[in-house]
Enzyme design. Structure first.
Site, PDB file in Angstrom:
ATOM      1  N   VAL A   1       0.836  -1.204   0.000  1.00  0.00           N
ATOM      2  CA  VAL A   1       0.000   0.000   0.000  1.00  0.00           C
ATOM      3  C   VAL A   1       0.871   1.254   0.000  1.00  0.00           C
ATOM      4  CG1 VAL A   1      -1.640   1.356   1.362  1.00  0.00           C
ATOM      5  CG2 VAL A   1      -1.984  -1.103   1.079  1.00  0.00           C
ATOM      6  N   ALA A   2       1.913   1.256   0.828  1.00  0.00           N
ATOM      7  CA  ALA A   2       2.803   2.420   0.903  1.00  0.00           C
ATOM      8  C   ALA A   2       3.515   2.663  -0.426  1.00  0.00           C
ATOM      9  CB  ALA A   2       3.812   2.230   2.029  1.00  0.00           C
TER      10      ALA A   2
ATOM     11  N   TRP B   1       2.675   1.561  -3.351  1.00  0.00           N
ATOM     12  CA  TRP B   1       1.696   1.850  -4.405  1.00  0.00           C
ATOM     13  C   TRP B   1       1.336   3.331  -4.407  1.00  0.00           C
ATOM     14  CZ3 TRP B   1      -3.451   3.573  -4.060  1.00  0.00           C
ATOM     15  CH2 TRP B   1      -4.201   3.495  -5.245  1.00  0.00           C
ATOM     16  N   HIS B   2       1.239   3.930  -3.221  1.00  0.00           N
ATOM     17  CA  HIS B   2       0.926   5.349  -3.143  1.00  0.00           C
ATOM     18  C   HIS B   2       2.089   6.205  -3.645  1.00  0.00           C
ATOM     19  CE1 HIS B   2      -2.511   4.304  -0.492  1.00  0.00           C
ATOM     20  NE2 HIS B   2      -2.983   5.471  -0.876  1.00  0.00           N
ATOM     21  N   ASP B   3       3.287   5.875  -3.198  1.00  0.00           N
ATOM     22  CA  ASP B   3       4.447   6.693  -3.558  1.00  0.00           C
ATOM     23  C   ASP B   3       5.716   5.945  -3.172  1.00  0.00           C
ATOM     24  OD1 ASP B   3       6.026   8.770  -4.374  1.00  0.00           O
ATOM     25  OD2 ASP B   3       5.748   9.980  -2.575  1.00  0.00           O
TER      26      ASP B   3
END
Length: 583
Positions: free
Chosen positions: A464-465, A467-469
């Protein structure tokens, strides 16, 4: 694909919710929420007859205990509003440090804080988005009228819209990204070829994930690539950039759809999933029921990946769910859609009022907090988190509203207000819910689900981390979230509701644990999305470096304890009506 068995859970009477990533109940609600529970947005499949039939304590709303809580609310909440408003007055000594980053406003002559790039872009383009959405809805209706003579009388599907959707999506893509639309088509075509060439082979998910991960990394590192970097003769193609040239910024949303198609096709080829009984399916059943392989075609793949209402920012739908809604259209009532429109208007007006009277984003960006007390620093952090929640909520609700008006019902992304969460697990079920459902189906359960809870949770939040940036700040956020889930899991094992839930002290001990949860969640999200690790170090230093800061922290914990008790009772009220939102 193996599925985890999910038991109905009610908060806080039953504090046994085992994971942040689980599938909700598939029961359809027999009636609308009533009373206070109508404040929370309605989501399908939130009704559970087992929850309604369970034993519930009598309402506490009018008890002496809650009368004390109301007094605390009436005294504390206005102060929480007054502090950032006072810090944002032109007469404040720190005002000149960020004044130039404020823009002319429209409310009572106040300036507006437009420091946040995401919301500034959405606000600036809102009129164009409304025009685009209106054009899409009207043209789709006109196309339906034109196509009516050519349709079979027995055809109740929306598949006749495929040519229109392909044409509109293609035109919109080129208008948005210019010649970079060719790059998007190339990537999604390669992804489709991977799915079709590998089918039921184990190579399908492996190649799919590797390909999409490499694409995300490459376009992030090279800012989407320019044609001139491929060959100088192609430099002229870089001239037409479209109205939204940074196509690679939002492509991570498209990447989720690419993975969804390939994995759904993979499971369809293997015959994995629920059978189609021909009856009405809930929103939790549609993703798990595969289609005949003929429906995993390139035209349907294109309209799914590029569906105009959901292309830019979601919410995210699985391929199976989207195509089932095309094959068996849902009945979306106009009153419920108008109610959703009213919610959207209220949310955007709330955000506008905050940005006109609390310049907390500008204060945070310019680090204009020198001389602030611990209480002032914490209020700047808290209202920044509220702004983060609202700036995401507003666009997501706009695009979901557009989809609802077009006859498609995607998942609601934000189920509860950010300030109405006490469970770390429940928070991640309510925040970006469509993404949570996607992770559940394509990452969490395939990796083992609750059988490998800690390992899968760390892997999920790492994904998730990233994927965001691709940044250390968000990676630190992902690991912190994984770490902060552990105390709640341990508490559920050591003090289970099944054993102690009927004790008089259980609710209060649970509230104390929830206060710790709230503090940890605020810390993680301030690091990940607001002030970063350096800003967090400064805030913690200001809090713990003086008795004033420590006294404020203790006072804040007492106030959070009161707020958590209200949250507990609100969920009990939902449970009395058979509503189990599991967050």
């Amino acid at each position: 694909m193996p599925e985890d068995t999910v038991l109905p859970v009610t908060m806080p009477t039953d504090l046994r919710s085992p994971a942040a990533f689980e599938v909700d109940s598939s029961e359809l609600p027999p009636s609308k929420p009533t009373g206070l529970t109508r404040l929370t947005v309605e989501i399908p499949s939130s009704y559970s007859p087992q929850v309604k039939a369970a034993s519930h304590p009598p309402p506490r709303w009018r008890t002496p205990e809650f009368m004390v809580y109301y007094v605390v609310f009436c005294l504390v909440v206005p102060v929480m509003v007054w502090i950032p408003c006072r810090l944002s007055l032109p007469s404040h000594p720190n005002y000149p440090f960020y004044e130039r980053w404020l823009a002319p406003g429209w409310i009572f002559g106040r300036k507006v804080d437009m420091s946040d790039v995401q919301y500034r872009s959405f606000r600036k383009g809102l009129s164009s988005l409304i025009l685009l959405a209106s054009s899409f809805i009207v043209l789709k209706k006109l196309y339906g009228i034109w196509a009516r003579p050519y349709r079979s009388l027995t055809d109740s599907t929306k598949l006749y819209q495929v040519p229109f959707l392909i044409a509109f999506s293609t035109i919109m893509l080129f208008a948005l990204h210019g010649t970079s639309a060719v790059k998007v088509f190339f990537i999604i075509s390669v992804n489709y070829a991977i799915a079709k060439s590998t089918g039921a082979s184990r190579a399908n998910p492996i190649i799919t994930w590797v390909f999409n991960a490499l694409v995300l990394f490459a376009i992030e590192r090279h800012s989407g690539f320019r044609y001139a970097s491929i060959h100088p003769i192609l430099a002229s193609l870089d001239v037409w950039e479209g109205v939204y040239p940074r196509w690679y910024i939002s492509f991570n949303i498209s990447m989720l759809r690419l993975v969804s198609f390939n994995m759904d096709y993979y499971w369809a080829c293997k015959g994995v999933g629920l059978p189609d009984t021909g009856s009405v399916m809930s929103d939790k059943q549609r993703p798990r029921v595969s289609h005949s392989l003929v429906f995993y075609s390139f035209p349907l793949f294109i309209i799914y990946v590029l569906y105009p209402p959901l292309y830019i920012a979601g919410p995210i739908m699985t391929f199976n769910d989207f195509i089932w809604q095309m094959r068996r259209p849902l009945s979306i009532s106009l009153p419920s859609t108008m109610g959703y429109l009213a919610r959207f208007v209220i949310c955007i007006l709330t955000l506008e009022f905050i940005l006109h009277f609390m310049y907390v984003v500008a204060i945070k960006d310019r680090k204009a907090w020198v001389g602030f007390s611990a209480a002032e620093l914490c209020m700047v952090g808290f209202w920044n988190l509220i702004v983060v929640w609202l700036k995401l909520l507003v666009p997501w609700r706009f695009f979901r509203l557009w989809a609802l008006l077009s006859g498609i019902d995607p998942p609601e992304n934000m189920v509860r207000c950010m300030a109405n969460n006490y469970s770390t697990l429940g928070f991640w079920r309510a925040w970006h819910r469509s993404y949570n459902l996607w992770i559940t189906r394509y990452i969490y359960i395939p990796l083992g689900g609750t059988r490998n809870r800690i390992v899968t949770t760390v892997l999920v939040f790492t994904f998730v981390a990233l994927w965001h940036d691709l940044s250390f700040r968000l990676l630190a956020w992902g690991w912190l979230v994984s770490l902060f889930i552990l105390p709640e899991l341990a508490a559920r094992l050591l003090v289970p509701a099944s054993k102690y839930g009927d004790r008089s002290w259980y609710r209060h001990v649970g509230a104390m644990g929830a206060v710790l949860n709230v503090l940890m969640m605020m810390t993680a999200n301030l690091i990940g999305f607001v002030i970063g690790t350096d800003g967090m170090k400064y805030m913690l230093h200001q809090i713990f470096d003086s008795w004033e800061g420590i006294r404020f922290l203790l006072f804040s914990c007492a106030c959070l304890f009161v707020g958590v008790q209200i949250m507990f009772e609100y969920r009990e009220e939902e449970a009395r009506q058979g509503i189990s939102r599991r967050c």
